[in-house]
Design an enzyme around this catalytic site. Structure first.
Site, PDB file in Angstrom:
ATOM      1  N   HIS A   1       0.855  -1.191   0.000  1.00  0.00           N
ATOM      2  CA  HIS A   1       0.000   0.000   0.000  1.00  0.00           C
ATOM      3  C   HIS A   1       0.891   1.241   0.000  1.00  0.00           C
ATOM      4  CE1 HIS A   1      -3.434   2.490   0.603  1.00  0.00           C
ATOM      5  NE2 HIS A   1      -3.725   2.226   1.851  1.00  0.00           N
TER       6      HIS A   1
ATOM      7  N   ASP B   1       2.862   5.467  -6.686  1.00  0.00           N
ATOM      8  CA  ASP B   1       4.114   5.344  -5.924  1.00  0.00           C
ATOM      9  C   ASP B   1       5.344   5.218  -6.795  1.00  0.00           C
ATOM     10  OD1 ASP B   1       2.027   3.505  -3.857  1.00  0.00           O
ATOM     11  OD2 ASP B   1       3.053   5.323  -3.200  1.00  0.00           O
TER      12      ASP B   1
ATOM     13  N   HIS C   1      -2.294  -2.255  -9.601  1.00  0.00           N
ATOM     14  CA  HIS C   1      -3.252  -1.577  -8.724  1.00  0.00           C
ATOM     15  C   HIS C   1      -4.540  -2.382  -8.692  1.00  0.00           C
ATOM     16  CE1 HIS C   1      -5.770   1.586  -6.997  1.00  0.00           C
ATOM     17  NE2 HIS C   1      -4.638   2.153  -6.637  1.00  0.00           N
TER      18      HIS C   1
HETATM   19  C1  SDX Z   1      -1.370   2.187  -3.296  1.00  0.00           C
HETATM   20  O1  SDX Z   1      -6.125   0.923  -3.274  1.00  0.00           O
HETATM   21  C2  SDX Z   1      -5.637   2.079  -3.478  1.00  0.00           C
HETATM   22  O2  SDX Z   1      -6.294   2.987  -3.971  1.00  0.00           O
HETATM   23  C3  SDX Z   1      -4.170   2.226  -3.063  1.00  0.00           C
HETATM   24  C4  SDX Z   1      -3.488   3.534  -3.433  1.00  0.00           C
HETATM   25  C5  SDX Z   1      -4.097   4.713  -2.694  1.00  0.00           C
HETATM   26  O3  SDX Z   1      -3.946   5.846  -3.203  1.00  0.00           O
HETATM   27  O4  SDX Z   1      -4.612   4.511  -1.565  1.00  0.00           O
HETATM   28  O5  SDX Z   1      -3.584   3.740  -4.827  1.00  0.00           O
HETATM   29  C6  SDX Z   1      -1.997   3.505  -3.045  1.00  0.00           C
HETATM   30  O6  SDX Z   1      -1.351   1.365  -2.416  1.00  0.00           O
HETATM   31  C7  SDX Z   1      -0.854   1.864  -4.697  1.00  0.00           C
HETATM   32  C8  SDX Z   1      -0.300   0.417  -4.809  1.00  0.00           C
HETATM   33  C9  SDX Z   1       1.101   0.416  -4.216  1.00  0.00           C
HETATM   34  N1  SDX Z   1       1.622  -0.998  -4.148  1.00  0.00           N
HETATM   35  C10 SDX Z   1       2.575  -1.425  -4.976  1.00  0.00           C
HETATM   36  O7  SDX Z   1       3.052  -0.769  -5.910  1.00  0.00           O
HETATM   37  C11 SDX Z   1       3.068  -2.838  -4.646  1.00  0.00           C
HETATM   38  C12 SDX Z   1       3.193  -3.651  -5.943  1.00  0.00           C
HETATM   39  N2  SDX Z   1       1.838  -3.904  -6.443  1.00  0.00           N
HETATM   40  C13 SDX Z   1       1.229  -5.179  -6.111  1.00  0.00           C
HETATM   41  O8  SDX Z   1       1.565  -5.695  -4.871  1.00  0.00           O
HETATM   42  C14 SDX Z   1      -0.252  -5.231  -6.487  1.00  0.00           C
HETATM   43  O9  SDX Z   1      -0.338  -4.755  -7.774  1.00  0.00           O
HETATM   44  C15 SDX Z   1      -1.270  -4.537  -5.606  1.00  0.00           C
HETATM   45  C16 SDX Z   1      -1.165  -4.957  -4.190  1.00  0.00           C
HETATM   46  C17 SDX Z   1      -1.122  -3.051  -5.709  1.00  0.00           C
HETATM   47  C18 SDX Z   1      -2.646  -4.936  -6.140  1.00  0.00           C
HETATM   48  O10 SDX Z   1      -2.785  -6.295  -5.934  1.00  0.00           O
HETATM   49  P1  SDX Z   1      -4.119  -7.075  -6.373  1.00  0.00           P
HETATM   50  O11 SDX Z   1      -5.146  -6.137  -6.883  1.00  0.00           O
HETATM   51  O12 SDX Z   1      -4.492  -7.993  -5.241  1.00  0.00           O
HETATM   52  O13 SDX Z   1      -3.681  -7.890  -7.620  1.00  0.00           O
HETATM   53  P2  SDX Z   1      -3.103  -9.344  -7.588  1.00  0.00           P
HETATM   54  O14 SDX Z   1      -2.097  -9.481  -6.508  1.00  0.00           O
HETATM   55  O15 SDX Z   1      -4.246 -10.315  -7.606  1.00  0.00           O
HETATM   56  O16 SDX Z   1      -2.320  -9.407  -8.996  1.00  0.00           O
HETATM   57  C19 SDX Z   1      -2.974  -9.852 -10.188  1.00  0.00           C
HETATM   58  C20 SDX Z   1      -1.864 -10.500 -11.012  1.00  0.00           C
HETATM   59  C21 SDX Z   1      -1.098 -11.595 -10.245  1.00  0.00           C
HETATM   60  O17 SDX Z   1      -0.566 -12.478 -11.204  1.00  0.00           O
HETATM   61  P3  SDX Z   1      -1.390 -13.907 -11.529  1.00  0.00           P
HETATM   62  O18 SDX Z   1      -1.635 -14.562 -10.175  1.00  0.00           O
HETATM   63  O19 SDX Z   1      -2.680 -13.451 -12.206  1.00  0.00           O
HETATM   64  O20 SDX Z   1      -0.483 -14.681 -12.415  1.00  0.00           O
HETATM   65  O21 SDX Z   1      -0.873  -9.495 -11.345  1.00  0.00           O
HETATM   66  C22 SDX Z   1       0.373  -9.854 -10.729  1.00  0.00           C
HETATM   67  C23 SDX Z   1       0.060 -10.852  -9.630  1.00  0.00           C
HETATM   68  O22 SDX Z   1       1.178 -11.704  -9.398  1.00  0.00           O
HETATM   69  N3  SDX Z   1       0.938  -8.618 -10.192  1.00  0.00           N
HETATM   70  C24 SDX Z   1       2.222  -8.272 -10.274  1.00  0.00           C
HETATM   71  C25 SDX Z   1       2.310  -7.008  -9.676  1.00  0.00           C
HETATM   72  N4  SDX Z   1       1.097  -6.627  -9.240  1.00  0.00           N
HETATM   73  C26 SDX Z   1       0.254  -7.633  -9.574  1.00  0.00           C
HETATM   74  N5  SDX Z   1       3.300  -8.921 -10.793  1.00  0.00           N
HETATM   75  C27 SDX Z   1       4.483  -8.265 -10.707  1.00  0.00           C
HETATM   76  N6  SDX Z   1       4.649  -7.032 -10.137  1.00  0.00           N
HETATM   77  C28 SDX Z   1       3.586  -6.391  -9.613  1.00  0.00           C
HETATM   78  N7  SDX Z   1       3.742  -5.198  -9.061  1.00  0.00           N
END
Ligand code: SDX
Length: 426
Positions: free
Chosen positions: A263, A362, A304
């Site tokens: 997050h 971010d 996201h």
């Molecule tokens: C913020 O919610 C908000 O509005 C948050 C925010 C705000 O202003 O409050 O916008 C701020 O928190 C932004 C996000 C910051 N976090 C990161 O940058 C961390 C990296 N991102 C991931 O951890 C992820 O993308 C999340 C946590 C942000 C979202 O996760 P989800 O929606 O649960 O998606 P998921 O984990 O189910 O991913 C779907 C697929 C998966 O692959 P498969 O299982 O389908 O094969 O996408 C892949 C994931 O492995 N994936 C990524 C990835 N993010 C998702 N693979 C590599 N790198 C990534 N960053």
């Protein structure tokens, strides 16, 4: 009877569920009756669950749209400022000149902190993580002000909002100055919001000037982080608020939730990741790690829950990044070069394309903050400073109307009822 209903059929039992129409976004199916029919819904991570009705912020993840009270983030970033946006979030309208001057005067009157917060901070180790420090300081505000808080009184709720917006930057500066062993400067409420923050953080003397380009960039960073629907930390604030908890304590809970690298902690994690990658030639290997389902590594600042397009804040942040680096004469920042290369590689890679993974807010914020001299461990504190206005606006929206305590159900898959076995018989 609702105008539209969805029909759920389970084992021949048909259940009518009202369909609610929002002003923007997905229609909502009201499932409230299900518990009486003997069912609960199962939605870990709340992928398809609306926890509340709100009028503050709207995101269209497919189109990369972010509106605050209907105004697009791009227009607010270009024409407004952070303090005006906090007014919009709190009161639902843009202030006229008189209203804005009066509001700024109220913020100025609260631009100081109880000296005991400074003493509390000095009792913590110098290398304490600033997120833990700021969480402690806001928690301490809940202790100091608890007896004067009446959450049923609109005037009191407004006072809490003004105090938090005015004092969270000071809490951030207290945490930073303590970590470098420097005394706090006296507050100077005559400075603009972001200018004052940078002054309290970095100035050596009371009359030290603040670079106006950096102050404008900081103001925009606060603005871009102000509110974002029911993300994890805002949902935490609402859940705590739904128990009639102290609002300062509810905000402290939101700070704790934001800290996680999935997050708000991602901005700090982006810089750590880029430093780990170390050089342009290593990027391919890290992208391969991110794509490997057996490897927990993810590209920080990418992906996201809602945006399946560019995060509009990332686009504005990228423009701000160029402005700050040009102002500081850091055109060839190696970290920025690596970020740009990583972004290009990821956006062209099928894995990211098919999963619609784009840079989020971010991804670039950390690079700007680093260029501005903000220590990495303070990046998420900057996020807290901007988001506090969104959190308290969402808390006010919850508490100012009738609300129920948030209490999700579960799907139990543990042991069924069984008799206790005395230890000698085991
Ligand atoms: C913020 O919610 C908000 O509005 C948050 C925010 C705000 O202003 O409050 O916008 C701020 O928190 C932004 C996000 C910051 N976090 C990161 O940058 C961390 C990296 N991102 C991931 O951890 C992820 O993308 C999340 C946590 C942000 C979202 O996760 P989800 O929606 O649960 O998606 P998921 O984990 O189910 O991913 C779907 C697929 C998966 O692959 P498969 O299982 O389908 O094969 O996408 C892949 C994931 O492995 N994936 C990524 C990835 N993010 C998702 N693979 C590599 N790198 C990534 N960053």
């Amino acid at each position: 009877m609702a105008e539209r209903t969805a029909k759920l059929s389970v084992d021949g039992n048909e259940i009518d569920l009202p369909v609610l129409s929002p002003s923007e976004g997905y229609d909502a199916i009201d499932i409230g009756v299900l518990i009486k029919e003997g069912y609960v819904t199962y939605d870990p991570g709340f992928m398809s669950t609306a926890s509340c009705e709100s009028t503050i912020t709207y995101i269209d993840g497919d189109e990369g749209i972010l509106l605050h009270r209907g105004y697009p983030i791009e227009q607010l970033a270009e024409q407004s400022n952070y303090l005006e946006l906090t007014y919009l979030l709190l009161y639902g309208k843009l202030p006229d000149q008189t209203e804005f001057e009066e509001y700024k005067s109220r913020i100025r009157q609260e631009t100081f902190v109880d000296e005991r917060l400074v003493a509390l901070c000095s009792s913590l180790p110098r290398d304490a993580h600033p997120m833990g420090v700021v969480c402690s300081l806001v928690g301490a505000m809940s202790a100091i002000y608890h007896n004067e808080v009446d959450i049923t009184d609109a005037v009191c709720r407004d006072q809490v909002s003004i105090r938090l917006i005015a004092q969270i930057p000071i809490c951030a500066a207290i945490a930073y100055r303590h970590s470098i062993g420097k005394p706090m400067l006296p507050a100077n409420p005559d400075l603009d919001y972001a200018e004052h923050f940078l002054h309290l953080m970095f100035s050596e003397a009371e009359d030290s000037p603040v670079n106006p380009v950096l102050a404008k960039a900081m103001d925009r960073i606060f603005l871009l982080h102000a509110d974002h629907e029911q993300n994890a930390s805002t949902s935490t604030v609402r859940l705590a608020g739904s128990t009639d908890a102290n609002p300062y304590a509810s905000i402290a809970a939101g700070i704790a939730a934001l800290w996680g690298p999935s997050h708000g902690g991602a901005n700090e994690a982006v810089l750590a990741m880029l430093n780990d990658i170390g050089s342009l030639d290593k990027i391919g290997g890290y992208v391969a790690k991110a794509k490997n389902p057996d490897d927990p590594f993810r590209i920080m600042g990418f992906g996201h829950r809602v945006y399946k397009n560019y995060d509009p804040r990332a686009t504005v942040m990228q423009q701000t990044c160029d402005e700050v680096l040009n102002e500081l004469g850091i055109e060839s920042d190696p970290i920025l070069q690596m970020a740009r290369a990583l972004e290009k590689i990821a956006l062209e890679d099928e894995y990211f394309v098919e999963r619609r993974l784009y840079p989020n807010v971010d991804f670039y914020s950390g690079i700007i903050l680093k260029a501005m001299g903000i220590p990495v461990e303070l990046f998420t504190v900057i996020f807290v400073t901007g988001r506090t206005s969104g959190w308290i606006a969402q808390w006010c929206e919850l508490v100012s109307e009738a609300y129920k305590i948030g209490r999700p159900r579960q799907m139990y898959t543990g042991s069924c009822n069984r008799d206790y076995v005395p230890i000698e018989a085991r």
